[in-house]
Design a protein around this motif. Sequence first.
Motif, mmCIF file in Angstrom:
data_model
loop_
_atom_site.group_PDB
_atom_site.id
_atom_site.type_symbol
_atom_site.label_atom_id
_atom_site.label_comp_id
_atom_site.label_asym_id
_atom_site.label_seq_id
_atom_site.Cartn_x
_atom_site.Cartn_y
_atom_site.Cartn_z
ATOM 1 N N TYR A 77 0.828 -1.207 0.000
ATOM 2 C CA TYR A 77 0.000 0.000 0.000
ATOM 3 C C TYR A 77 0.866 1.263 0.000
ATOM 4 O O TYR A 77 0.401 2.340 0.380
ATOM 5 C CB TYR A 77 -0.919 -0.001 1.226
ATOM 6 C CG TYR A 77 -1.886 -1.161 1.247
ATOM 7 C CD1 TYR A 77 -2.926 -1.239 0.322
ATOM 8 C CD2 TYR A 77 -1.739 -2.176 2.186
ATOM 9 C CE1 TYR A 77 -3.804 -2.313 0.339
ATOM 10 C CE2 TYR A 77 -2.614 -3.248 2.211
ATOM 11 C CZ TYR A 77 -3.641 -3.314 1.275
ATOM 12 O OH TYR A 77 -4.504 -4.365 1.288
ATOM 13 N N PHE A 78 2.115 1.124 -0.439
ATOM 14 C CA PHE A 78 3.073 2.234 -0.365
ATOM 15 C C PHE A 78 2.540 3.505 -1.027
ATOM 16 O O PHE A 78 2.697 4.611 -0.486
ATOM 17 C CB PHE A 78 4.397 1.805 -1.015
ATOM 18 C CG PHE A 78 5.411 2.903 -1.115
ATOM 19 C CD1 PHE A 78 6.091 3.350 0.015
ATOM 20 C CD2 PHE A 78 5.691 3.511 -2.341
ATOM 21 C CE1 PHE A 78 7.034 4.375 -0.066
ATOM 22 C CE2 PHE A 78 6.632 4.539 -2.428
ATOM 23 C CZ PHE A 78 7.302 4.969 -1.303
ATOM 24 N N TYR A 79 1.926 3.376 -2.189
ATOM 25 C CA TYR A 79 1.467 4.550 -2.923
ATOM 26 C C TYR A 79 0.134 5.100 -2.381
ATOM 27 O O TYR A 79 -0.369 6.101 -2.894
ATOM 28 C CB TYR A 79 1.328 4.230 -4.402
ATOM 29 C CG TYR A 79 2.660 4.189 -5.124
ATOM 30 C CD1 TYR A 79 3.349 5.361 -5.420
ATOM 31 C CD2 TYR A 79 3.225 2.978 -5.504
ATOM 32 C CE1 TYR A 79 4.573 5.323 -6.072
ATOM 33 C CE2 TYR A 79 4.444 2.938 -6.163
ATOM 34 C CZ TYR A 79 5.114 4.106 -6.439
ATOM 35 O OH TYR A 79 6.329 4.079 -7.085
ATOM 36 N N ILE A 84 2.718 6.189 7.062
ATOM 37 C CA ILE A 84 2.414 5.186 8.083
ATOM 38 C C ILE A 84 1.145 4.454 7.666
ATOM 39 O O ILE A 84 0.277 5.019 6.992
ATOM 40 C CB ILE A 84 2.225 5.822 9.481
ATOM 41 C CG1 ILE A 84 1.116 6.880 9.441
ATOM 42 C CG2 ILE A 84 3.532 6.420 9.989
ATOM 43 C CD1 ILE A 84 0.767 7.427 10.806
ATOM 44 N N ASN A 85 1.082 3.175 8.053
ATOM 45 C CA ASN A 85 -0.097 2.361 7.733
ATOM 46 C C ASN A 85 -0.719 1.903 9.048
ATOM 47 O O ASN A 85 -0.234 0.966 9.692
ATOM 48 C CB ASN A 85 0.309 1.153 6.891
ATOM 49 C CG ASN A 85 -0.902 0.380 6.355
ATOM 50 O OD1 ASN A 85 -1.995 0.445 6.925
ATOM 51 N ND2 ASN A 85 -0.687 -0.350 5.267
ATOM 52 N N PRO A 86 -1.796 2.577 9.507
ATOM 53 C CA PRO A 86 -2.401 2.242 10.808
ATOM 54 C C PRO A 86 -2.801 0.775 10.909
ATOM 55 O O PRO A 86 -2.675 0.168 11.979
ATOM 56 C CB PRO A 86 -3.619 3.164 10.880
ATOM 57 C CG PRO A 86 -3.289 4.300 9.970
ATOM 58 C CD PRO A 86 -2.490 3.702 8.855
ATOM 59 N N VAL A 87 -3.276 0.207 9.814
ATOM 60 C CA VAL A 87 -3.695 -1.205 9.830
ATOM 61 C C VAL A 87 -2.499 -2.096 10.135
ATOM 62 O O VAL A 87 -2.560 -3.024 10.954
ATOM 63 C CB VAL A 87 -4.349 -1.586 8.492
ATOM 64 C CG1 VAL A 87 -4.690 -3.075 8.478
ATOM 65 C CG2 VAL A 87 -5.601 -0.745 8.258
ATOM 66 N N SER A 88 -1.376 -1.823 9.462
ATOM 67 C CA SER A 88 -0.171 -2.626 9.684
ATOM 68 C C SER A 88 0.351 -2.447 11.100
ATOM 69 O O SER A 88 0.808 -3.406 11.735
ATOM 70 C CB SER A 88 0.915 -2.217 8.681
ATOM 71 O OG SER A 88 0.502 -2.477 7.366
ATOM 72 N N LEU A 89 0.275 -1.239 11.610
ATOM 73 C CA LEU A 89 0.742 -0.982 12.976
ATOM 74 C C LEU A 89 -0.118 -1.732 13.990
ATOM 75 O O LEU A 89 0.409 -2.319 14.954
ATOM 76 C CB LEU A 89 0.722 0.519 13.263
ATOM 77 C CG LEU A 89 1.790 1.373 12.584
ATOM 78 C CD1 LEU A 89 1.521 2.858 12.832
ATOM 79 C CD2 LEU A 89 3.169 0.991 13.092
ATOM 80 N N LEU A 90 -1.442 -1.717 13.785
ATOM 81 C CA LEU A 90 -2.341 -2.413 14.691
ATOM 82 C C LEU A 90 -2.109 -3.920 14.625
ATOM 83 O O LEU A 90 -2.064 -4.602 15.657
ATOM 84 C CB LEU A 90 -3.792 -2.070 14.346
ATOM 85 C CG LEU A 90 -4.865 -2.726 15.234
ATOM 86 C CD1 LEU A 90 -4.680 -2.304 16.705
ATOM 87 C CD2 LEU A 90 -6.267 -2.344 14.751
#
Length: 780
Positions: A77-79, A84-90
Motif C-alpha cells: 500500500y506504499f502509494y 504510516i499504515n495504521p492497519v499494519s501498525l495495529l
Amino acid sequence: MKKRLLFLLGVLLFLLLVIFFIVPKPLFNSPYSTILESHSGKLLGARIAADGQWRFPESDSIPIKYEKCLLNFEDKYFYCHPGINPVSLLRALLQNIKANRIVSGGSTITMQVCRMARKQKSRSLKNKVIEILWAINLELRFSKKEILNLYASHAPFGGNVVGLDAASWRYFNRPASELSWAESATLAVLPNAPSLIYPGRLDQKLKKKRDRLLNKLLALGEIDSLTCKLSIAEPLPGKVTPLPLNAYHLVERAAREKSGQRIRSSVDYYLQARVARLVARHSKKLRANHIYNLAVIVAETHTKKVRAYVGNVFDGVDFEHDNHVDITEAPRSTGSILKPFLYCKMLDEGLITPQMLIPDIPTRFGGFTPTNFNQKYSGAVPAAEALARSLNIPAVWMLRNFGVPPFYNFLKKTGMKTLTHNPDYYGLSLILGGAEVTLWDLAGMYTSLVSVLNNYNENDGRYSENSFSGLTWIENDTIENCTRETPVQPEIRAGAVYLTMQALLKVTRPESQAGWNEFASARNIAWKTGTSFGFRDAWAVGMTRDYVVAVWAGNADGEGRQGLTGATAAAPLLFDIFDLLPASGWFNAPADELEKITICANSGYRAGANCNEVKELLVPRGSKVKVCPWHKKVHLNTNGTYRVNAACFPVSEMQHKNWFVLPPAMEYYYRQNNPAYSTLPPLMPGCTTNIENMEFIYPRQWNKVFIPRYIDGTPGQIIFELVHRQKNSTVYWHLDEKYLGATSGIHQFALRPEKGWHIITVTDNKGNRLSKHFRVVNER
C-alpha cells in the motif's frame, strides 16, 4: 473549554514543529563509494566508502522489476498511505502482544528509510514514535519515487553491502537494470533480515523467501507461469563477486579527486577494454627484457576528452614492479618528444623553412656535447628531415638559435606543468630530455596542437582563446574552444601546425608497419618517438585529425634497459591502438595561413642572386628566413680546374660560376652522404682566397680542455681533429710554435699538453693557416 482547545492547538503546533525540524538535512550523512562509469554509463570500477561499506551514491531511479518485488514483499500500500499504515501498525501490535515479544514492526518503506537514517536503532515504542514522525516529514518533503530511491540506496544487503546498486554488482556482477525476476526478488527479501540471511549463508531460508515472493507475483499477474517456473529454478548467488577492474588507475584518480561521487567519465567502455588487452599483450613481450610498466592515453582531438586511460599494467594483484602506480601522472624524462614543438614554433616565427639546412656536426655548446642516437653525422640536414629522423645535434642548434627562455615559456603555455625550475637550469638540454613531463600533460599538449589546426579549419579561419587547454576525463566537462569574431592572437598558427604534421608523417614506422604506404587502406598518422638518457623512458605519440594516442614504456623505478627505445618499446603498441580507432582523414591545409616563397633548392634558405636552382615552398605567412649564405660566386681559370682571382689571373680569361659551398666541417660530413655535392676546385698556386679551407672538428670548446685518464690512472691524450676541403692536402701541425708533424687525408693528432694556455697552428701545403688558442684546465 477554551483553554483546552488552545492546549490542543499548542500540542498540534508542537508536533508540527517536531515533524518539520527534528529530521536532519540531508537525511543520510554516510560516506559513499567512489563510482566511475564509462561515457555510456557502464561501470568501470569503484572504491569502497570511507567506513568500509560498499555503498554506491544515491541513484535517481530504480528498475521496475525490483520495485514490484519490493512493494509486494514490504509495502503493497506504499502509494496509498501517508508514510504510516495504521492497519499494519495495529496488526503488528496484536502479533507482538500474542507472542509476548517483538515479532513484527508494521513499518512502511518510508518508516524503514527513517530507521536506516537513524542508524538502525533498536526496536522500542519510543523509536517507533520517532520513526512515525520522521515518516510524515519524509512524505511531505519527498515524492514516493524519491523515497523508494532512498530505500534502494541505503537498505542493508548483508555483510558490508549497502544499497541496491552495490548489491546487484556484488552478488550478480551486473547493474540493477539488468537483473532478472529471480535476482530482483532475491534482493527484495534480503534487507528483511540481512544479518541472518544472505548469499552463501542459510541459502534455503533465503530461497524459500524468494520463491514465496515469486509465487505471489504470479498470483497477482505480475509474471506468467513460465517466468515464475524459470525464476524459481535459478540458483542463488554462491558468493560475492569482485567489482569490475576496467580502469584501475583512473578509478584511483577519481577516488582522490572526486571521492564518494558517481562520476560519468569520458572513457569509451569497449575501447578501454580493447586497449587494456593490447597493453597486456605487449607487456608480455617487454617483460622478456625486464621492462614491466606501460601507460596509454587515447584522446579525442575535437573535444579533448580521454577515451581510453591505462595508467599501468595492473591486474589488481601484482605489486612487485610498482604496477599499481599511475604512470600517466608521473614526471618522466622527455627524451626527444618535445622536438616537434620547437620545430613548429620556429616555423611559426618565420625563422626556418622545412627545407632549411641545419648543421649536424660534432658540436660542443659550453659544457654540453650532444650526440645523435646513431653516433653519426650528416653535416647538414633539412629541418623537416632532422625532425623526422629525430637528430639531436640539429635540434640543439635550432634551440640555441631560438633561445631557451622563449621555448621554455612556450612549453609552459602549451600545458607542460612540470617545468618547475628557471630556463637556465635546463639550458639546451631542454630539447633532449633535460626536463620531465607527465604522459597526461604530453597527451594534452599534442591534442591541443592538433586542435589548433582543426579549429582553424572548422571555424572559418578563426582561433580559439584557449587552444592549449588540458584534457579531461569527465564526460560532462566541456572544454570551451571559444572562437571570437574579433581576431585572437594564437600561441601557434595553423600553418605551422600543418607543416609540422607533414614532417611527422614521414617518420619511419616500426618494422611491423613496413610498407604501410603501399596499401590503399593505409592511414596517415603523424607521430614522434622519444627515448631518455640511459634507456629509462620510451615515448611514442601519434596524431590524426580525430585522435591522439600517447604511449609510455619503461620501469616505474627508473631502471634503464638496453633496447628500451620509443621506436621498439612504445611505437608498436601505438600503431596497434590506432588500428582500433575509426579511420580519420588527413588534415586540410590552411591555405590562408600559408604563402609560397622562392627558396634555394640546395640550402632551403630564401634564394639569393647566386642560387642557380630554386623552387617554391609553402611556409607560414610572414617568413623572416634570410637569403642563402652558402652560395658564392667563384672565379675559375679557363679550364675550370683552379680557383683564381684578379690578383693572379687575367679577368678576361676567367670563368664565373655560382657554387654551393658549406663550411669545412659541415662539408666534410655532408659530402659523405650526398655524392652529388661538388667540392671547390683547388686554389691556383700563387692565389689567395677568403673562403676557409680548414676547420677544427675537435675540440669544439677551447677555453676548457681536459686531459682524460686511462683506467690505470695514467694521463691520456687529447685527439685534435681537423677537416680540409681538399682530400689529399697535407697539413703541418705546430704546438706553441714547435713543429709536431704532418698529416694527410685524415687529419688527427694526439697531444698531451701541460696545464695552461697553448696555441695550436696548422698550415696546409698551399700556405693556408689556422690557429686556435686553448686552455688545458686539468687532468681528469
